[in-house]
Structure formats: structure tokens, C-alpha cells
Design an enzyme around this catalytic site. Structure first.
Site, PDB file in Angstrom:
ATOM      1  N   THR A 205      -5.560  -7.066  10.851  1.00  0.00           N
ATOM      2  CA  THR A 205      -5.720  -5.722  10.251  1.00  0.00           C
ATOM      3  C   THR A 205      -5.052  -4.593  11.037  1.00  0.00           C
ATOM      4  O   THR A 205      -4.396  -3.732  10.451  1.00  0.00           O
ATOM      5  CB  THR A 205      -7.237  -5.411  10.114  1.00  0.00           C
ATOM      6  OG1 THR A 205      -7.849  -6.479   9.386  1.00  0.00           O
ATOM      7  CG2 THR A 205      -7.473  -4.105   9.379  1.00  0.00           C
TER       8      THR A 205
ATOM      9  N   LYS B 293       0.815  -1.217   0.000  1.00  0.00           N
ATOM     10  CA  LYS B 293       0.000   0.000   0.000  1.00  0.00           C
ATOM     11  C   LYS B 293       0.859   1.283   0.000  1.00  0.00           C
ATOM     12  O   LYS B 293       2.071   1.237   0.274  1.00  0.00           O
ATOM     13  CB  LYS B 293      -0.924  -0.021   1.223  1.00  0.00           C
ATOM     14  CG  LYS B 293      -1.907  -1.196   1.200  1.00  0.00           C
ATOM     15  CD  LYS B 293      -2.874  -1.126   2.380  1.00  0.00           C
ATOM     16  CE  LYS B 293      -3.838  -2.298   2.357  1.00  0.00           C
ATOM     17  NZ  LYS B 293      -4.869  -2.190   3.407  1.00  0.00           N
TER      18      LYS B 293
ATOM     19  N   GLU C 169      -8.986 -11.640  -7.246  1.00  0.00           N
ATOM     20  CA  GLU C 169      -8.099 -10.488  -7.039  1.00  0.00           C
ATOM     21  C   GLU C 169      -6.875 -10.533  -7.950  1.00  0.00           C
ATOM     22  O   GLU C 169      -6.424  -9.493  -8.427  1.00  0.00           O
ATOM     23  CB  GLU C 169      -7.690 -10.414  -5.560  1.00  0.00           C
ATOM     24  CG  GLU C 169      -8.876 -10.051  -4.675  1.00  0.00           C
ATOM     25  CD  GLU C 169      -8.542  -9.988  -3.195  1.00  0.00           C
ATOM     26  OE1 GLU C 169      -7.390 -10.295  -2.811  1.00  0.00           O
ATOM     27  OE2 GLU C 169      -9.437  -9.625  -2.408  1.00  0.00           O
TER      28      GLU C 169
ATOM     29  N   ARG D  91      -1.177 -14.645   4.716  1.00  0.00           N
ATOM     30  CA  ARG D  91      -2.015 -13.973   5.730  1.00  0.00           C
ATOM     31  C   ARG D  91      -1.334 -14.013   7.102  1.00  0.00           C
ATOM     32  O   ARG D  91      -1.387 -13.048   7.857  1.00  0.00           O
ATOM     33  CB  ARG D  91      -3.392 -14.646   5.817  1.00  0.00           C
ATOM     34  CG  ARG D  91      -4.230 -14.473   4.556  1.00  0.00           C
ATOM     35  CD  ARG D  91      -4.888 -13.141   4.443  1.00  0.00           C
ATOM     36  NE  ARG D  91      -5.888 -12.925   5.467  1.00  0.00           N
ATOM     37  CZ  ARG D  91      -6.686 -11.861   5.509  1.00  0.00           C
ATOM     38  NH1 ARG D  91      -6.563 -10.890   4.595  1.00  0.00           N
ATOM     39  NH2 ARG D  91      -7.579 -11.720   6.449  1.00  0.00           N
TER      40      ARG D  91
ATOM     41  N   ASN E 142      -2.058   0.027   6.972  1.00  0.00           N
ATOM     42  CA  ASN E 142      -1.513  -1.227   7.510  1.00  0.00           C
ATOM     43  C   ASN E 142      -0.610  -1.945   6.501  1.00  0.00           C
ATOM     44  O   ASN E 142      -0.465  -3.162   6.523  1.00  0.00           O
ATOM     45  CB  ASN E 142      -2.648  -2.125   8.013  1.00  0.00           C
ATOM     46  CG  ASN E 142      -3.644  -2.477   6.921  1.00  0.00           C
ATOM     47  OD1 ASN E 142      -3.470  -2.084   5.772  1.00  0.00           O
ATOM     48  ND2 ASN E 142      -4.681  -3.218   7.267  1.00  0.00           N
TER      49      ASN E 142
ATOM     50  N   TYR F 277     -12.671  -3.044  -2.936  1.00  0.00           N
ATOM     51  CA  TYR F 277     -13.181  -2.903  -1.565  1.00  0.00           C
ATOM     52  C   TYR F 277     -14.711  -2.808  -1.517  1.00  0.00           C
ATOM     53  O   TYR F 277     -15.269  -2.274  -0.555  1.00  0.00           O
ATOM     54  CB  TYR F 277     -12.529  -1.697  -0.890  1.00  0.00           C
ATOM     55  CG  TYR F 277     -11.075  -1.950  -0.513  1.00  0.00           C
ATOM     56  CD1 TYR F 277     -10.721  -3.015   0.315  1.00  0.00           C
ATOM     57  CD2 TYR F 277     -10.059  -1.125  -0.985  1.00  0.00           C
ATOM     58  CE1 TYR F 277      -9.402  -3.265   0.660  1.00  0.00           C
ATOM     59  CE2 TYR F 277      -8.723  -1.369  -0.639  1.00  0.00           C
ATOM     60  CZ  TYR F 277      -8.420  -2.435   0.188  1.00  0.00           C
ATOM     61  OH  TYR F 277      -7.102  -2.675   0.539  1.00  0.00           O
TER      62      TYR F 277
ATOM     63  N   PHE G 207     -15.451   3.919   7.012  1.00  0.00           N
ATOM     64  CA  PHE G 207     -14.079   4.214   6.573  1.00  0.00           C
ATOM     65  C   PHE G 207     -13.877   4.068   5.068  1.00  0.00           C
ATOM     66  O   PHE G 207     -12.769   4.278   4.580  1.00  0.00           O
ATOM     67  CB  PHE G 207     -13.083   3.316   7.330  1.00  0.00           C
ATOM     68  CG  PHE G 207     -13.280   1.826   7.143  1.00  0.00           C
ATOM     69  CD1 PHE G 207     -12.828   1.164   6.004  1.00  0.00           C
ATOM     70  CD2 PHE G 207     -13.927   1.072   8.123  1.00  0.00           C
ATOM     71  CE1 PHE G 207     -13.011  -0.201   5.842  1.00  0.00           C
ATOM     72  CE2 PHE G 207     -14.118  -0.305   7.962  1.00  0.00           C
ATOM     73  CZ  PHE G 207     -13.652  -0.939   6.818  1.00  0.00           C
TER      74      PHE G 207
ATOM     75  N   HIS H 283      -2.157  -5.463   1.637  1.00  0.00           N
ATOM     76  CA  HIS H 283      -3.392  -6.234   1.502  1.00  0.00           C
ATOM     77  C   HIS H 283      -3.016  -7.628   1.024  1.00  0.00           C
ATOM     78  O   HIS H 283      -2.134  -7.764   0.171  1.00  0.00           O
ATOM     79  CB  HIS H 283      -4.336  -5.594   0.472  1.00  0.00           C
ATOM     80  CG  HIS H 283      -5.449  -6.519   0.066  1.00  0.00           C
ATOM     81  ND1 HIS H 283      -6.600  -6.661   0.799  1.00  0.00           N
ATOM     82  CD2 HIS H 283      -5.540  -7.403  -0.959  1.00  0.00           C
ATOM     83  CE1 HIS H 283      -7.368  -7.581   0.229  1.00  0.00           C
ATOM     84  NE2 HIS H 283      -6.748  -8.050  -0.846  1.00  0.00           N
TER      85      HIS H 283
ATOM     86  N   ARG I 155       2.617  -6.422   9.757  1.00  0.00           N
ATOM     87  CA  ARG I 155       1.883  -5.323  10.410  1.00  0.00           C
ATOM     88  C   ARG I 155       2.300  -5.169  11.867  1.00  0.00           C
ATOM     89  O   ARG I 155       2.429  -4.050  12.372  1.00  0.00           O
ATOM     90  CB  ARG I 155       0.379  -5.582  10.293  1.00  0.00           C
ATOM     91  CG  ARG I 155      -0.162  -5.391   8.863  1.00  0.00           C
ATOM     92  CD  ARG I 155      -1.563  -5.908   8.747  1.00  0.00           C
ATOM     93  NE  ARG I 155      -2.182  -5.600   7.465  1.00  0.00           N
ATOM     94  CZ  ARG I 155      -3.285  -6.198   7.014  1.00  0.00           C
ATOM     95  NH1 ARG I 155      -3.873  -7.128   7.743  1.00  0.00           N
ATOM     96  NH2 ARG I 155      -3.795  -5.865   5.849  1.00  0.00           N
TER      97      ARG I 155
HETATM   98  P1  CMP Z   1      -7.144  -4.725   3.896  1.00  0.00           P
HETATM   99  O1  CMP Z   1      -6.590  -6.003   4.382  1.00  0.00           O
HETATM  100  O2  CMP Z   1      -6.649  -4.167   2.605  1.00  0.00           O
HETATM  101  O3  CMP Z   1      -8.744  -4.862   3.818  1.00  0.00           O
HETATM  102  C1  CMP Z   1      -9.617  -3.772   3.983  1.00  0.00           C
HETATM  103  C2  CMP Z   1      -8.907  -2.526   4.401  1.00  0.00           C
HETATM  104  O4  CMP Z   1      -9.737  -1.554   4.959  1.00  0.00           O
HETATM  105  C3  CMP Z   1      -7.929  -2.876   5.516  1.00  0.00           C
HETATM  106  O5  CMP Z   1      -6.862  -3.630   5.019  1.00  0.00           O
HETATM  107  C4  CMP Z   1      -7.600  -1.500   6.040  1.00  0.00           C
HETATM  108  O6  CMP Z   1      -6.659  -0.809   5.216  1.00  0.00           O
HETATM  109  C5  CMP Z   1      -8.964  -0.827   5.909  1.00  0.00           C
HETATM  110  N1  CMP Z   1      -9.729  -0.844   7.170  1.00  0.00           N
HETATM  111  C6  CMP Z   1     -10.307  -1.906   7.759  1.00  0.00           C
HETATM  112  N2  CMP Z   1     -10.942  -1.526   8.911  1.00  0.00           N
HETATM  113  C7  CMP Z   1     -10.770  -0.191   9.009  1.00  0.00           C
HETATM  114  C8  CMP Z   1     -11.176   0.785   9.950  1.00  0.00           C
HETATM  115  N3  CMP Z   1     -11.900   0.465  11.011  1.00  0.00           N
HETATM  116  N4  CMP Z   1     -10.813   2.063   9.735  1.00  0.00           N
HETATM  117  C9  CMP Z   1     -10.084   2.392   8.665  1.00  0.00           C
HETATM  118  N5  CMP Z   1      -9.663   1.514   7.709  1.00  0.00           N
HETATM  119  C10 CMP Z   1      -9.994   0.236   7.883  1.00  0.00           C
END
Ligand code: CMP
Length: 156
Positions: free
Chosen positions: A94, A12, A129, A88, A115, A52, A60, A118, A105
Site C-alpha cells: 500500500t 486512481k 469487484e 498484486r 498510491n 471501500y 482515512f 487498486h 507503487r
Molecule cells: P487500496 O489498495 O485501493 O485499498 C484501500 C485504500 O485505502 C488504499 O489502497 C489506499 O488508497 C487507502 N489507504 C489505506 N491505508 C491508508 C491510510 N493509512 N491513510 C490513507 N489512505 C489509506
């Protein structure tokens, strides 16, 4: 004998801004995962919205879309036996501040949004994907010299 899996990883914008691209790619390489596709991309609105879509009703969602388009990302396809779950585990849960130490992470991030990475969460998601971000001619089949030492004889 297990069939190798493919999984999609997005490095990211925060990882590129924080000069963590090499560190993160290095962790996947050292694990024994095979890089079979890799490219730098500036994500457009359509692809981020599709990627997404399952979060579109979350508060968010707008911030996540803006963040993912704030600078380029690096998309990677990794291959290996049980690669989806292995990646994973390497990435961690997350929220960076509570992710397990030792994970990408957990070691390198504090945020829930920013984070770093993905990673596809299931075989069905991985299949969708990979083809969302790559064309067939951007995926490479090649022999890797370390293969014999990454897996046991009954694991390949
Ligand atoms: P990812 O694994 O790419 O999947 C969904 C993404 O949404 C996650 O990583 C974060 O970057 C984002 N995300 C998930 N939960 C939240 C949250 N509560 N607030 C902000 N961003 C979020």
C-alpha cells in the site's frame, strides 16, 4: 493446466493527474496479462462507499472517498493464469514510499492514499469487484496472438 483468473484494477485519480496511465497499463501489458475490459469512469458516492466498505471505520475513510472521486479513474479487468497474485506483486504494498523498487507503487509513488492503483486481493474479492464496475457486455472474450508464448504448454 490452470484456469485463468480475472482481477479488477482501478487506476486512481493521482495516476491520471500525473500522466501515468500509459506507463501503468503498459506494465500490465508487458507482463503478459490480457486486458478483457477497460473504461474511464467518474465514481459516485454509492460505488466508492461499497468498494471501500471494509474501511468505513478507519480515520482515512472520508479522505479516501473524496480522493477517489476527485477526478475520473480507469477501471480494467485483467485475465491470466494466477493473475490476482501476479497483479498484486506488480502493484506492490500500500505505502508507496516503502513499496519494493520495481513495483508500480515502489517506482512511481510516495503516498499511502495516493498510491496510483487498486487491485483485487483474493479470488472472492476479484469476483465481487469485477461485477461492481463492469457489466457482462463490457467484458471481452478474444484470442490473443502472443498467448502461445506467454505460458508454457503445461501452464495454460
Ligand atoms: P487500496 O489498495 O485501493 O485499498 C484501500 C485504500 O485505502 C488504499 O489502497 C489506499 O488508497 C487507502 N489507504 C489505506 N491505508 C491508508 C491510510 N493509512 N491513510 C490513507 N489512505 C489509506
Amino acid at each position: 493446466m490452470s484456469k485463468p483468473e480475472r482481477t479488477l484494477v482501478l487506476i486512481k485519480p493521482d495516476a491520471l493527474q500525473r500522466n501515468l496511465l500509459g506507463e501503468i497499463v503498459g506494465r500490465f501489458e508487458r507482463k503478459g496479462l490480457k486486458i478483457i475490459g477497460m473504461k474511464m469512469m467518474q465514481l459516485g458516492d454509492l460505488v466508492v462507499t461499497e468498494h471501500y466498505a471494509h474501511h468505513q471505520d478507519k480515520p482515512f475513510f472520508g479522505g479516501l472517498k473524496a480522493f477517489m472521486q476527485s477526478s475520473p479513474i480507469v477501471a480494467i479487468v485483467l485475465e491470466g493464469v494466477e493473475a490476482i497474485s501476479a497483479v498484486r506483486l506488480l502493484v506492490g504494498p500500500t505505502k508507496g514510499s516503502t513499496a519494493d523498487a520495481g513495483s508500480i507503487r515502489g517506482d512511481l509513488s510516495m503516498s499511502t492514499q495516493a498510491n496510483l492503483v487498486h487491485a483485487s486481493d483474493s479470488p472472492e474479492a476479484a469476483e465481487k469487484e469485477v461485477w461492481r464496475f463492469f457489466n457482462t457486455d463490457e467484458i471481452f472474450a478474444y484470442k490473443k496472438v502472443d498467448y502461445e508464448f506467454i505460458y508454457g504448454s503445461d501452464e495454460k
